[in-house]
Design a protein around this motif. Structure first.
Motif, short mmCIF file in Angstrom:
data_model
loop_
_atom_site.label_atom_id
_atom_site.label_comp_id
_atom_site.label_asym_id
_atom_site.label_seq_id
_atom_site.Cartn_x
_atom_site.Cartn_y
_atom_site.Cartn_z
N ARG A 5 -0.42 7.32 -5.54
CA ARG A 5 -0.73 6.14 -6.33
C ARG A 5 -0.29 6.31 -7.78
N THR B 206 -5.05 -2.49 -4.12
CA THR B 206 -4.33 -1.45 -3.37
C THR B 206 -4.47 -0.05 -3.96
N THR B 207 -5.07 0.06 -5.13
CA THR B 207 -5.29 1.39 -5.73
C THR B 207 -6.78 1.71 -5.85
N ARG C 138 4.67 -2.18 0.37
CA ARG C 138 4.16 -3.54 0.57
C ARG C 138 3.59 -4.10 -0.73
N THR C 139 2.96 -3.24 -1.53
CA THR C 139 2.45 -3.68 -2.83
C THR C 139 3.60 -4.08 -3.74
N GLU D 48 0.58 5.92 2.88
CA GLU D 48 0.64 5.76 1.43
C GLU D 48 1.99 5.15 1.01
N ALA E 202 -1.29 -4.15 2.69
CA ALA E 202 -1.52 -2.98 1.84
C ALA E 202 -3.00 -2.78 1.57
N PHE E 203 -3.73 -3.88 1.37
CA PHE E 203 -5.18 -3.81 1.16
C PHE E 203 -5.86 -3.16 2.37
N LEU F 16 0.67 -7.99 0.65
CA LEU F 16 -0.44 -7.49 -0.14
C LEU F 16 -1.69 -7.32 0.71
N ILE G 232 1.88 1.48 1.85
CA ILE G 232 1.05 0.76 0.88
C ILE G 232 1.86 0.49 -0.38
N ARG H 154 -5.09 0.54 2.67
CA ARG H 154 -5.89 1.32 1.71
C ARG H 154 -7.32 1.48 2.25
#
Length: 394
Positions: free
Chosen positions: A27, A390-391, A361-362, A355, A275-276, A272, A358, A279
Protein backbone atom coordinates in the motif's frame (compact mmCIF):
# COMPACT_ATOMS: atom_id res chain seq x y z
CA UNK A 1 -32.12 5.97 -15.90
CA UNK A 2 -30.65 3.07 -17.83
CA UNK A 3 -28.37 0.72 -15.94
CA UNK A 4 -25.27 -0.54 -17.66
CA UNK A 5 -24.81 -4.30 -17.55
CA UNK A 6 -21.29 -5.64 -17.29
CA UNK A 7 -19.77 -9.11 -17.51
CA UNK A 8 -20.08 -11.04 -14.25
CA UNK A 9 -16.45 -12.12 -14.07
CA UNK A 10 -13.50 -9.78 -14.64
CA UNK A 11 -10.44 -10.89 -16.54
CA UNK A 12 -7.86 -13.36 -15.31
CA UNK A 13 -5.42 -12.61 -12.54
CA UNK A 14 -1.96 -11.63 -13.79
CA UNK A 15 0.69 -13.94 -12.40
CA UNK A 16 3.29 -12.19 -10.24
CA UNK A 17 6.62 -13.94 -9.75
CA UNK A 18 8.15 -11.17 -7.63
CA UNK A 19 8.89 -11.82 -3.94
CA UNK A 20 5.91 -11.66 -1.59
CA UNK A 21 5.17 -8.09 -0.53
CA UNK A 22 3.54 -7.45 2.84
CA UNK A 23 0.22 -5.65 2.69
CA UNK A 24 1.42 -2.45 4.35
CA UNK A 25 4.48 -2.27 2.11
CA UNK A 26 2.39 -2.77 -1.01
CA UNK A 27 0.00 0.00 0.00
CA UNK A 28 2.85 2.39 0.73
CA UNK A 29 4.30 1.75 -2.73
CA UNK A 30 1.16 3.12 -4.37
CA UNK A 31 2.11 6.61 -3.11
CA UNK A 32 -1.45 7.88 -2.83
CA UNK A 33 -1.82 11.54 -1.83
CA UNK A 34 -3.90 12.32 1.25
CA UNK A 35 -7.29 13.97 0.91
CA UNK A 36 -7.19 17.75 1.00
CA UNK A 37 -8.60 19.51 4.07
CA UNK A 38 -11.76 20.68 2.29
CA UNK A 39 -12.53 17.20 0.97
CA UNK A 40 -11.89 15.64 4.38
CA UNK A 41 -14.15 18.18 6.07
CA UNK A 42 -16.94 17.53 3.58
CA UNK A 43 -16.65 13.77 4.07
CA UNK A 44 -16.94 14.29 7.83
CA UNK A 45 -19.97 16.53 7.34
CA UNK A 46 -21.76 13.92 5.26
CA UNK A 47 -20.94 11.14 7.74
CA UNK A 48 -22.35 13.23 10.59
CA UNK A 49 -25.50 14.06 8.62
CA UNK A 50 -26.07 10.40 7.77
CA UNK A 51 -25.66 9.40 11.41
CA UNK A 52 -28.12 12.09 12.46
CA UNK A 53 -30.67 10.94 9.86
CA UNK A 54 -30.40 7.35 11.10
CA UNK A 55 -30.72 8.42 14.73
CA UNK A 56 -33.82 10.51 14.04
CA UNK A 57 -35.46 7.73 12.08
CA UNK A 58 -34.67 5.06 14.68
CA UNK A 59 -35.98 7.25 17.51
CA UNK A 60 -39.40 7.23 15.84
CA UNK A 61 -39.21 3.47 15.22
CA UNK A 62 -38.32 2.91 18.88
CA UNK A 63 -41.54 4.63 19.94
CA UNK A 64 -43.51 2.58 17.42
CA UNK A 65 -42.15 -0.78 18.56
CA UNK A 66 -42.30 0.08 22.26
CA UNK A 67 -45.95 1.04 21.85
CA UNK A 68 -46.65 -2.37 20.31
CA UNK A 69 -44.93 -4.22 23.18
CA UNK A 70 -41.97 -3.46 25.43
CA UNK A 71 -40.46 -6.85 24.61
CA UNK A 72 -39.70 -5.49 21.12
CA UNK A 73 -37.24 -2.91 22.45
CA UNK A 74 -34.25 -5.31 22.14
CA UNK A 75 -34.97 -5.49 18.41
CA UNK A 76 -34.64 -1.75 17.94
CA UNK A 77 -31.62 -1.71 20.24
CA UNK A 78 -29.92 -4.26 17.98
CA UNK A 79 -30.64 -2.31 14.78
CA UNK A 80 -29.35 0.84 16.50
CA UNK A 81 -26.13 -0.95 17.50
CA UNK A 82 -25.52 -2.21 13.98
CA UNK A 83 -26.34 1.14 12.37
CA UNK A 84 -24.07 2.96 14.81
CA UNK A 85 -20.90 1.42 13.42
CA UNK A 86 -19.26 1.44 10.03
CA UNK A 87 -17.58 3.93 7.74
CA UNK A 88 -20.71 5.20 5.92
CA UNK A 89 -19.03 4.46 2.60
CA UNK A 90 -22.21 3.62 0.70
CA UNK A 91 -24.05 6.83 1.64
CA UNK A 92 -20.87 8.79 0.93
CA UNK A 93 -20.56 7.34 -2.56
CA UNK A 94 -24.25 7.99 -3.23
CA UNK A 95 -24.13 11.56 -1.97
CA UNK A 96 -21.04 12.44 -4.00
CA UNK A 97 -22.52 10.62 -6.95
CA UNK A 98 -25.36 13.11 -6.70
CA UNK A 99 -23.11 16.11 -6.16
CA UNK A 100 -20.93 15.12 -9.10
CA UNK A 101 -23.69 15.43 -11.70
CA UNK A 102 -26.45 17.47 -10.06
CA UNK A 103 -27.99 20.50 -11.70
CA UNK A 104 -28.72 23.41 -9.38
CA UNK A 105 -32.05 23.86 -11.17
CA UNK A 106 -33.11 20.29 -10.32
CA UNK A 107 -34.28 21.45 -6.91
CA UNK A 108 -33.42 18.50 -4.64
CA UNK A 109 -32.53 19.74 -1.18
CA UNK A 110 -29.21 18.68 0.32
CA UNK A 111 -30.85 17.56 3.58
CA UNK A 112 -33.37 15.39 1.76
CA UNK A 113 -30.68 13.74 -0.34
CA UNK A 114 -28.67 13.01 2.79
CA UNK A 115 -31.68 11.26 4.33
CA UNK A 116 -32.24 9.30 1.12
CA UNK A 117 -28.68 8.02 0.91
CA UNK A 118 -28.68 7.19 4.64
CA UNK A 119 -31.17 4.44 3.77
CA UNK A 120 -28.26 2.51 2.25
CA UNK A 121 -26.99 1.87 5.77
CA UNK A 122 -30.07 -0.22 6.51
CA UNK A 123 -29.50 -2.31 3.38
CA UNK A 124 -25.95 -2.83 4.58
CA UNK A 125 -27.09 -3.71 8.11
CA UNK A 126 -29.48 -6.30 6.72
CA UNK A 127 -26.74 -7.88 4.61
CA UNK A 128 -24.33 -8.00 7.57
CA UNK A 129 -26.80 -9.69 9.91
CA UNK A 130 -27.86 -12.29 7.35
CA UNK A 131 -24.26 -12.89 6.28
CA UNK A 132 -23.23 -13.56 9.88
CA UNK A 133 -26.04 -16.11 10.24
CA UNK A 134 -24.99 -17.94 7.07
CA UNK A 135 -21.31 -17.87 8.03
CA UNK A 136 -21.86 -18.71 11.69
CA UNK A 137 -19.76 -15.63 12.57
CA UNK A 138 -19.38 -14.98 16.28
CA UNK A 139 -18.48 -11.29 16.31
CA UNK A 140 -19.19 -8.16 14.34
CA UNK A 141 -17.57 -4.77 14.95
CA UNK A 142 -16.22 -5.78 18.32
CA UNK A 143 -19.49 -7.16 19.74
CA UNK A 144 -21.36 -10.45 19.50
CA UNK A 145 -23.03 -10.93 16.13
CA UNK A 146 -26.80 -10.59 16.18
CA UNK A 147 -27.67 -14.28 16.30
CA UNK A 148 -25.12 -14.88 19.06
CA UNK A 149 -26.44 -11.97 21.10
CA UNK A 150 -30.04 -13.14 20.90
CA UNK A 151 -29.05 -16.70 21.74
CA UNK A 152 -27.44 -15.32 24.92
CA UNK A 153 -30.59 -13.31 25.62
CA UNK A 154 -32.60 -16.52 25.33
CA UNK A 155 -30.41 -18.14 27.97
CA UNK A 156 -30.39 -15.12 30.26
CA UNK A 157 -34.17 -14.97 30.14
CA UNK A 158 -34.53 -18.69 30.87
CA UNK A 159 -36.74 -19.04 27.81
CA UNK A 160 -37.97 -22.40 26.56
CA UNK A 161 -36.65 -24.22 23.50
CA UNK A 162 -33.36 -24.15 21.63
CA UNK A 163 -31.35 -20.98 22.28
CA UNK A 164 -29.31 -21.15 19.08
CA UNK A 165 -32.43 -21.56 16.95
CA UNK A 166 -33.99 -18.60 18.77
CA UNK A 167 -30.89 -16.50 18.04
CA UNK A 168 -30.89 -17.40 14.35
CA UNK A 169 -34.59 -16.70 14.00
CA UNK A 170 -34.29 -13.35 15.75
CA UNK A 171 -31.33 -12.37 13.57
CA UNK A 172 -33.19 -13.19 10.37
CA UNK A 173 -36.04 -10.95 11.52
CA UNK A 174 -33.68 -8.13 12.55
CA UNK A 175 -32.13 -8.26 9.08
CA UNK A 176 -35.54 -8.31 7.44
CA UNK A 177 -36.67 -5.33 9.52
CA UNK A 178 -33.58 -3.35 8.54
CA UNK A 179 -34.39 -4.02 4.89
CA UNK A 180 -38.00 -2.88 5.40
CA UNK A 181 -36.78 0.29 7.07
CA UNK A 182 -34.39 0.99 4.20
CA UNK A 183 -37.42 1.35 1.94
CA UNK A 184 -39.26 3.51 4.44
CA UNK A 185 -36.39 5.92 4.99
CA UNK A 186 -35.82 6.31 1.26
CA UNK A 187 -39.54 6.92 0.63
CA UNK A 188 -39.88 9.43 3.47
CA UNK A 189 -36.58 11.20 2.87
CA UNK A 190 -38.15 14.27 1.29
CA UNK A 191 -36.68 13.97 -2.20
CA UNK A 192 -39.17 14.78 -4.95
CA UNK A 193 -41.53 12.14 -6.30
CA UNK A 194 -39.75 12.27 -9.67
CA UNK A 195 -36.36 11.72 -8.02
CA UNK A 196 -37.77 8.92 -5.90
CA UNK A 197 -39.18 7.20 -8.98
CA UNK A 198 -35.82 7.39 -10.74
CA UNK A 199 -33.98 6.20 -7.65
CA UNK A 200 -36.21 3.15 -7.29
CA UNK A 201 -34.87 1.70 -10.55
CA UNK A 202 -31.33 1.60 -9.18
CA UNK A 203 -32.51 0.69 -5.68
CA UNK A 204 -34.39 -2.39 -6.84
CA UNK A 205 -31.51 -3.56 -9.02
CA UNK A 206 -29.03 -3.11 -6.17
CA UNK A 207 -31.10 -5.09 -3.65
CA UNK A 208 -31.66 -7.90 -6.15
CA UNK A 209 -27.94 -8.09 -6.88
CA UNK A 210 -26.81 -8.19 -3.26
CA UNK A 211 -29.29 -10.96 -2.44
CA UNK A 212 -28.21 -12.91 -5.50
CA UNK A 213 -24.59 -12.36 -4.48
CA UNK A 214 -25.30 -13.81 -1.04
CA UNK A 215 -26.64 -16.95 -2.69
CA UNK A 216 -23.62 -17.17 -5.00
CA UNK A 217 -21.39 -16.94 -1.91
CA UNK A 218 -23.37 -19.76 -0.29
CA UNK A 219 -23.08 -21.82 -3.49
CA UNK A 220 -19.34 -21.27 -3.74
CA UNK A 221 -18.87 -22.36 -0.12
CA UNK A 222 -20.63 -25.61 -1.08
CA UNK A 223 -18.29 -26.27 -4.02
CA UNK A 224 -20.03 -24.37 -6.80
CA UNK A 225 -18.42 -21.54 -8.80
CA UNK A 226 -14.90 -22.91 -8.33
CA UNK A 227 -11.57 -21.22 -8.90
CA UNK A 228 -10.42 -17.65 -9.36
CA UNK A 229 -13.28 -16.60 -11.62
CA UNK A 230 -15.82 -17.96 -9.15
CA UNK A 231 -14.29 -15.86 -6.37
CA UNK A 232 -14.39 -12.74 -8.53
CA UNK A 233 -18.00 -13.36 -9.54
CA UNK A 234 -19.06 -13.58 -5.89
CA UNK A 235 -17.11 -10.41 -5.06
CA UNK A 236 -18.78 -8.58 -7.97
CA UNK A 237 -22.35 -9.33 -6.94
CA UNK A 238 -22.10 -9.73 -3.19
CA UNK A 239 -20.18 -6.54 -2.49
CA UNK A 240 -18.70 -4.55 -5.38
CA UNK A 241 -22.00 -3.49 -6.93
CA UNK A 242 -23.84 -2.42 -3.81
CA UNK A 243 -20.80 -0.84 -2.17
CA UNK A 244 -19.77 1.59 -4.91
CA UNK A 245 -21.38 1.23 -8.35
CA UNK A 246 -25.05 1.25 -7.39
CA UNK A 247 -24.70 3.94 -4.69
CA UNK A 248 -23.00 6.19 -7.25
CA UNK A 249 -25.78 5.47 -9.73
CA UNK A 250 -28.39 6.08 -7.04
CA UNK A 251 -26.99 9.57 -6.57
CA UNK A 252 -27.00 10.14 -10.31
CA UNK A 253 -30.61 9.00 -10.53
CA UNK A 254 -31.67 11.39 -7.78
CA UNK A 255 -29.90 14.16 -9.72
CA UNK A 256 -31.77 13.27 -12.89
CA UNK A 257 -28.61 12.50 -14.84
CA UNK A 258 -28.85 10.30 -17.90
CA UNK A 259 -27.39 7.05 -19.16
CA UNK A 260 -23.99 8.62 -19.67
CA UNK A 261 -23.66 9.22 -15.93
CA UNK A 262 -24.59 5.61 -15.22
CA UNK A 263 -21.81 4.45 -17.54
CA UNK A 264 -19.27 6.81 -15.96
CA UNK A 265 -20.16 5.52 -12.51
CA UNK A 266 -19.90 1.91 -13.65
CA UNK A 267 -16.36 2.62 -14.88
CA UNK A 268 -15.53 3.98 -11.42
CA UNK A 269 -17.65 1.72 -9.27
CA UNK A 270 -16.94 -1.82 -10.44
CA UNK A 271 -13.13 -1.79 -10.16
CA UNK A 272 -13.26 0.21 -6.94
CA UNK A 273 -15.93 -2.05 -5.45
CA UNK A 274 -13.85 -5.10 -6.27
CA UNK A 275 -10.76 -3.55 -4.69
CA UNK A 276 -12.83 -2.76 -1.58
CA UNK A 277 -13.98 -6.37 -1.25
CA UNK A 278 -10.49 -7.76 -1.82
CA UNK A 279 -9.15 -5.46 0.91
CA UNK A 280 -11.92 -6.84 3.15
CA UNK A 281 -10.78 -10.39 2.35
CA UNK A 282 -7.17 -9.58 3.22
CA UNK A 283 -8.20 -7.96 6.51
CA UNK A 284 -10.35 -10.99 7.31
CA UNK A 285 -7.21 -13.15 7.40
CA UNK A 286 -4.33 -10.76 8.13
CA UNK A 287 -6.07 -7.87 9.92
CA UNK A 288 -5.52 -6.79 13.52
CA UNK A 289 -8.58 -7.88 15.56
CA UNK A 290 -8.12 -4.88 17.86
CA UNK A 291 -8.69 -2.66 14.82
CA UNK A 292 -11.15 -4.71 12.73
CA UNK A 293 -13.34 -5.76 15.66
CA UNK A 294 -13.30 -9.31 14.34
CA UNK A 295 -11.06 -12.33 14.86
CA UNK A 296 -8.51 -12.89 12.09
CA UNK A 297 -9.29 -16.61 12.38
CA UNK A 298 -13.03 -16.48 11.68
CA UNK A 299 -12.85 -16.35 7.87
CA UNK A 300 -10.52 -19.36 7.82
CA UNK A 301 -12.57 -21.36 10.32
CA UNK A 302 -15.73 -20.52 8.37
CA UNK A 303 -13.99 -21.67 5.18
CA UNK A 304 -14.67 -18.49 3.19
CA UNK A 305 -13.73 -19.16 -0.42
CA UNK A 306 -12.11 -15.83 -1.21
CA UNK A 307 -9.69 -14.94 -3.99
CA UNK A 308 -6.86 -15.42 -1.48
CA UNK A 309 -7.95 -19.03 -1.02
CA UNK A 310 -8.43 -19.66 -4.75
CA UNK A 311 -4.96 -18.37 -5.62
CA UNK A 312 -3.32 -20.31 -2.78
CA UNK A 313 -5.05 -23.52 -3.87
CA UNK A 314 -3.95 -22.98 -7.45
CA UNK A 315 -0.29 -22.35 -6.58
CA UNK A 316 0.20 -24.76 -3.65
CA UNK A 317 1.90 -28.11 -3.87
CA UNK A 318 0.21 -31.32 -2.71
CA UNK A 319 1.08 -30.71 0.95
CA UNK A 320 -0.26 -27.17 0.77
CA UNK A 321 -3.53 -28.31 -0.79
CA UNK A 322 -3.93 -30.93 1.93
CA UNK A 323 -3.38 -28.24 4.56
CA UNK A 324 -6.06 -26.06 3.00
CA UNK A 325 -8.51 -28.94 2.67
CA UNK A 326 -8.00 -29.98 6.29
CA UNK A 327 -8.05 -26.52 7.87
CA UNK A 328 -10.46 -24.31 5.93
CA UNK A 329 -13.96 -24.66 7.32
CA UNK A 330 -12.83 -26.51 10.44
CA UNK A 331 -14.24 -24.65 13.49
CA UNK A 332 -11.82 -26.55 15.72
CA UNK A 333 -8.69 -25.52 13.79
CA UNK A 334 -6.01 -24.33 16.18
CA UNK A 335 -3.59 -21.39 16.01
CA UNK A 336 -0.79 -23.51 14.53
CA UNK A 337 -2.91 -24.73 11.62
CA UNK A 338 -4.35 -21.27 10.94
CA UNK A 339 -0.92 -19.65 11.01
CA UNK A 340 0.29 -22.34 8.59
CA UNK A 341 -2.52 -21.38 6.18
CA UNK A 342 -1.54 -17.72 6.44
CA UNK A 343 2.08 -18.64 5.78
CA UNK A 344 0.99 -20.63 2.73
CA UNK A 345 -0.91 -17.63 1.37
CA UNK A 346 2.29 -15.65 1.70
CA UNK A 347 4.70 -18.25 0.31
CA UNK A 348 2.56 -19.08 -2.74
CA UNK A 349 2.31 -15.39 -3.63
CA UNK A 350 -1.48 -15.40 -3.18
CA UNK A 351 -1.46 -12.42 -0.85
CA UNK A 352 0.94 -10.48 -3.07
CA UNK A 353 -1.26 -11.13 -6.11
CA UNK A 354 -4.35 -9.91 -4.28
CA UNK A 355 -2.50 -6.79 -3.15
CA UNK A 356 -1.38 -6.24 -6.74
CA UNK A 357 -4.95 -6.56 -7.99
CA UNK A 358 -6.21 -4.15 -5.32
CA UNK A 359 -3.61 -1.60 -6.48
CA UNK A 360 -4.46 -2.11 -10.15
CA UNK A 361 -8.23 -1.90 -9.69
CA UNK A 362 -7.88 1.15 -7.44
CA UNK A 363 -5.66 2.88 -10.01
CA UNK A 364 -8.21 2.10 -12.74
CA UNK A 365 -11.02 3.60 -10.67
CA UNK A 366 -9.00 6.68 -9.76
CA UNK A 367 -8.11 7.22 -13.40
CA UNK A 368 -11.82 7.04 -14.26
CA UNK A 369 -12.56 9.59 -11.52
CA UNK A 370 -9.88 11.93 -12.87
CA UNK A 371 -11.28 11.73 -16.42
CA UNK A 372 -14.99 11.84 -15.58
CA UNK A 373 -17.08 14.96 -16.31
CA UNK A 374 -17.78 15.67 -12.63
CA UNK A 375 -17.97 18.73 -10.42
CA UNK A 376 -14.53 19.36 -8.96
CA UNK A 377 -15.60 19.09 -5.31
CA UNK A 378 -17.16 15.70 -6.06
CA UNK A 379 -14.06 14.57 -7.94
CA UNK A 380 -11.87 15.38 -4.93
CA UNK A 381 -14.25 13.67 -2.52
CA UNK A 382 -14.58 10.53 -4.65
CA UNK A 383 -10.83 10.26 -5.05
CA UNK A 384 -10.40 10.54 -1.28
CA UNK A 385 -13.05 7.85 -0.81
CA UNK A 386 -11.30 5.59 -3.30
CA UNK A 387 -8.11 5.80 -1.25
CA UNK A 388 -9.92 5.33 2.05
CA UNK A 389 -11.91 2.33 0.83
CA UNK A 390 -8.89 0.38 -0.39
CA UNK A 391 -6.14 1.26 2.10
CA UNK A 392 -8.22 0.92 5.26
CA UNK A 393 -7.16 -1.25 8.22
CA UNK A 394 -10.70 -2.04 9.41
Amino acid sequence: MALTRVPAAPGPIARDTRPVIAGAQQRESIALPPAGPSAAAELDRVRAAVSAALSDFLAVQRQTLAAMDESLVPIIDEVCAIADGGKRLRPLFAYWGWRGVRRESAGERDAAVLRAVAALEFVHASALVHDDVMDGALTRRGRPSTHVGFAARHGDGALAGDGEAFGVGAAILVGDLALVWSDELLRCSGISSAALSRARVVWDTMRTEVTAGQYLDLLRAAGGLPGVQGALTVARYKSAGYTVQRPLQLGAAIAGAGEGAAEVYTAIGLPLGEAFQLRDDVLGVFGDPAVTGKSADDDLREGKQTLLVALAQEAADADGRRLLAATLGDPAAGPAELDAVRALMESTGARAQVEQRIAERTALARSAIAEAPLAEDARAALDALAVAATTRTA
